[in-house]
Scaffold this motif. Structure first.
Motif, PDB file in Angstrom:
ATOM      1  N   THR A  57      68.916  39.133  46.091  1.00 40.94           N
ATOM      2  CA  THR A  57      67.900  39.965  45.595  1.00 40.94           C
ATOM      3  C   THR A  57      68.538  41.203  45.138  1.00 40.94           C
ATOM      4  OG1 THR A  57      66.418  39.313  47.457  1.00 40.94           O
ATOM      5  CG2 THR A  57      65.812  41.573  46.474  1.00 40.94           C
ATOM      6  N   LEU A  58      69.555  41.711  45.747  1.00 39.51           N
ATOM      7  CA  LEU A  58      69.999  42.892  45.170  1.00 39.51           C
ATOM      8  C   LEU A  58      70.960  42.580  43.708  1.00 39.51           C
ATOM      9  CD1 LEU A  58      71.374  44.608  48.479  1.00 39.51           C
ATOM     10  CD2 LEU A  58      69.569  45.623  46.935  1.00 39.51           C
ATOM     11  N   SER A  59      71.228  41.344  43.585  1.00 40.64           N
ATOM     12  CA  SER A  59      71.963  40.922  42.510  1.00 40.64           C
ATOM     13  C   SER A  59      70.946  40.634  41.442  1.00 40.64           C
ATOM     14  CB  SER A  59      72.836  39.756  42.716  1.00 40.64           C
ATOM     15  OG  SER A  59      73.934  40.130  43.894  1.00 40.64           O
ATOM     16  N   THR A  60      69.874  40.792  41.453  1.00 43.35           N
ATOM     17  CA  THR A  60      69.027  40.240  40.252  1.00 43.35           C
ATOM     18  C   THR A  60      69.039  41.595  39.170  1.00 43.35           C
ATOM     19  OG1 THR A  60      67.204  41.292  41.328  1.00 43.35           O
ATOM     20  CG2 THR A  60      67.307  38.939  41.712  1.00 43.35           C
ATOM     21  N   PRO A  61      69.013  41.151  38.028  1.00 46.78           N
ATOM     22  CA  PRO A  61      69.062  42.142  36.876  1.00 46.78           C
ATOM     23  C   PRO A  61      68.046  43.617  37.325  1.00 46.78           C
ATOM     24  CG  PRO A  61      69.289  39.885  35.882  1.00 46.78           C
ATOM     25  CD  PRO A  61      68.820  39.817  37.220  1.00 46.78           C
ATOM     26  N   ALA A  62      66.885  43.099  37.504  1.00 46.14           N
ATOM     27  CA  ALA A  62      65.967  44.001  37.633  1.00 46.14           C
ATOM     28  C   ALA A  62      66.280  45.155  38.645  1.00 46.14           C
ATOM     29  CB  ALA A  62      64.358  43.498  38.035  1.00 46.14           C
ATOM     30  N   VAL A  63      66.746  44.462  39.964  1.00 41.43           N
ATOM     31  CA  VAL A  63      67.355  45.731  41.087  1.00 41.43           C
ATOM     32  C   VAL A  63      68.458  46.308  40.533  1.00 41.43           C
ATOM     33  CG1 VAL A  63      68.130  45.709  43.444  1.00 41.43           C
ATOM     34  CG2 VAL A  63      66.050  44.132  42.702  1.00 41.43           C
ATOM     35  N   SER A  64      69.312  45.393  40.042  1.00 41.76           N
ATOM     36  CA  SER A  64      70.748  46.196  39.661  1.00 41.76           C
ATOM     37  C   SER A  64      70.522  47.308  38.611  1.00 41.76           C
ATOM     38  CB  SER A  64      71.962  45.241  39.218  1.00 41.76           C
ATOM     39  OG  SER A  64      71.231  44.571  38.025  1.00 41.76           O
ATOM     40  N   ARG A  65      69.705  46.959  37.697  1.00 40.16           N
ATOM     41  CA  ARG A  65      69.536  48.156  36.656  1.00 40.16           C
ATOM     42  C   ARG A  65      68.792  49.306  37.133  1.00 40.16           C
ATOM     43  NH1 ARG A  65      67.086  44.202  33.437  1.00 40.16           N
ATOM     44  NH2 ARG A  65      68.649  42.925  32.386  1.00 40.16           N
ATOM     45  N   ALA A  66      67.911  49.116  38.299  1.00 41.39           N
ATOM     46  CA  ALA A  66      67.103  50.232  38.685  1.00 41.39           C
ATOM     47  C   ALA A  66      68.012  51.000  39.729  1.00 41.39           C
ATOM     48  CB  ALA A  66      66.099  49.597  39.621  1.00 41.39           C
ATOM     49  N   LEU A  67      69.026  50.459  40.222  1.00 42.65           N
ATOM     50  CA  LEU A  67      69.977  50.860  41.147  1.00 42.65           C
ATOM     51  C   LEU A  67      70.836  51.713  40.201  1.00 42.65           C
ATOM     52  CD1 LEU A  67      71.000  48.658  43.809  1.00 42.65           C
ATOM     53  CD2 LEU A  67      69.785  50.643  44.100  1.00 42.65           C
ATOM     54  N   THR A  68      71.062  51.253  39.007  1.00 45.63           N
ATOM     55  CA  THR A  68      72.223  51.664  38.007  1.00 45.63           C
ATOM     56  C   THR A  68      71.397  53.152  37.372  1.00 45.63           C
ATOM     57  OG1 THR A  68      73.154  49.716  37.642  1.00 45.63           O
ATOM     58  CG2 THR A  68      73.494  51.380  35.915  1.00 45.63           C
ATOM     59  N   TYR A  69      70.238  52.856  36.948  1.00 42.53           N
ATOM     60  CA  TYR A  69      69.728  54.251  36.362  1.00 42.53           C
ATOM     61  C   TYR A  69      69.535  55.301  37.196  1.00 42.53           C
ATOM     62  CZ  TYR A  69      68.521  51.105  32.716  1.00 42.53           C
ATOM     63  OH  TYR A  69      68.583  50.105  31.475  1.00 42.53           O
ATOM     64  N   SER A  70      69.248  54.796  38.484  1.00 41.92           N
ATOM     65  CA  SER A  70      69.196  55.877  39.642  1.00 41.92           C
ATOM     66  C   SER A  70      70.193  56.590  39.733  1.00 41.92           C
ATOM     67  CB  SER A  70      68.755  55.548  41.061  1.00 41.92           C
ATOM     68  OG  SER A  70      69.506  54.747  41.808  1.00 41.92           O
ATOM     69  N   TRP A  71      71.591  56.194  39.596  1.00 40.70           N
ATOM     70  CA  TRP A  71      72.755  56.911  39.461  1.00 40.70           C
ATOM     71  C   TRP A  71      73.214  57.758  38.351  1.00 40.70           C
ATOM     72  CZ3 TRP A  71      75.185  51.635  41.436  1.00 40.70           C
ATOM     73  CH2 TRP A  71      75.008  51.808  42.726  1.00 40.70           C
ATOM     74  N   GLU A  72      72.442  57.316  37.073  1.00 42.64           N
ATOM     75  CA  GLU A  72      72.908  57.830  35.810  1.00 42.64           C
ATOM     76  C   GLU A  72      71.974  59.223  35.854  1.00 42.64           C
ATOM     77  OE1 GLU A  72      71.923  55.082  33.052  1.00 42.64           O
ATOM     78  OE2 GLU A  72      74.009  54.088  33.064  1.00 42.64           O
ATOM     79  N   THR A  73      72.591  60.130  35.225  1.00 43.97           N
ATOM     80  CA  THR A  73      71.809  61.227  34.668  1.00 43.97           C
ATOM     81  C   THR A  73      70.678  60.934  33.554  1.00 43.97           C
ATOM     82  OG1 THR A  73      73.328  61.905  33.025  1.00 43.97           O
ATOM     83  CG2 THR A  73      73.599  62.877  35.139  1.00 43.97           C
ATOM     84  N   GLN A  74      69.680  61.683  33.616  1.00 45.25           N
ATOM     85  CA  GLN A  74      68.426  61.163  32.823  1.00 45.25           C
ATOM     86  C   GLN A  74      68.933  61.593  31.575  1.00 45.25           C
ATOM     87  OE1 GLN A  74      65.757  59.745  33.724  1.00 45.25           O
ATOM     88  NE2 GLN A  74      66.724  59.454  35.564  1.00 45.25           N
ATOM     89  N   LEU A  75      68.167  61.130  30.534  1.00 47.93           N
ATOM     90  CA  LEU A  75      68.650  61.632  29.120  1.00 47.93           C
ATOM     91  C   LEU A  75      68.128  62.884  28.926  1.00 47.93           C
ATOM     92  CD1 LEU A  75      67.713  58.264  27.082  1.00 47.93           C
ATOM     93  CD2 LEU A  75      70.080  59.208  27.691  1.00 47.93           C
ATOM     94  N   GLY A  76      68.658  63.774  28.173  1.00 46.80           N
ATOM     95  CA  GLY A  76      68.192  65.366  28.216  1.00 46.80           C
ATOM     96  C   GLY A  76      67.752  65.605  27.009  1.00 46.80           C
ATOM     97  N   ASP A  77      67.094  66.610  26.744  1.00 48.04           N
ATOM     98  CA  ASP A  77      66.381  67.096  25.496  1.00 48.04           C
ATOM     99  C   ASP A  77      67.482  67.650  24.892  1.00 48.04           C
ATOM    100  OD1 ASP A  77      64.691  68.045  23.477  1.00 48.04           O
ATOM    101  OD2 ASP A  77      63.740  69.384  24.717  1.00 48.04           O
TER     102      ASP A  77
END
Length: 158
Positions: A57-77
């Motif tokens: 489950t943790l290795s599926t692309p959807a979960v791994s992308r969600a985890l990655t996005y949570s670690w990245e900073t949000q795109l700024g203005d």
């Protein structure tokens, strides 16, 4: 009906086309088929099944992308960034161009192509007067460098 088939194919393709998931499937099948005589073996069996399912489950692309996005900073203005002043350079890290499949003018971009578009957006907003591309090659065979290809793309984008 086509929408259901489309989403089903997007969910199932990574599972059935990946040797990793097939390997996990066989481990899971081995745990399920494992005969149990006492409570200790039953506990080991169900622990193994739980761990394999959690790993899958943790290795599926959807979960791994969600985890990655949570670690990245949000795109700024870029306007909010411009208020803080200008910078000397915008630095782009590698991982944008797939140098193994790029042939001549046919450039194959990877999952990090937003690094290029984000840098161009910041450059055009006047955040920095130059863009620094900092990358060599992520492959052992380093005959093709990523930086010149990225520089060419940036020049094409203005």
């Amino acid at each position: 009906m086509q929408t259901v088939l489309f989403y089903t194919s997007k969910l199932l393709r990574p599972i059935f086309a990946s040797p990793y998931f097939l390997f996990l499937f066989f481990i899971l099948a081995a745990f399920i088929l494992l005969p149990v005589q006492n409570w200790k073996k039953r506990a080991v069996k169900w622990t193994g099944i739980t761990l394999v399912l959690a790993l899958a489950t943790l290795s599926t692309p959807a979960v791994s992308r969600a985890l990655t996005y949570s670690w990245e900073t949000q795109l700024g203005d870029s306007n909010a960034l411009a208020v803080t002043g200008t910078y000397d350079a915008i630095v782009i890290l590698g991982g944008t161009v797939d140098t193994k499949t790029t042939r001549g003018e046919q450039i194959m971009l990877g999952d990090s192509a937003e690094r290029l578009t984000g840098a161009v957006r910041l450059f055009k907003a006047g955040i920095a007067p130059r863009i620094l591309v900092s990358v060599g090659s992520g492959y052992v065979d380093q005959t093709v460098k990523e930086a010149p290809i990225m520089a060419n793309i940036l020049q094409t984008m203005g």
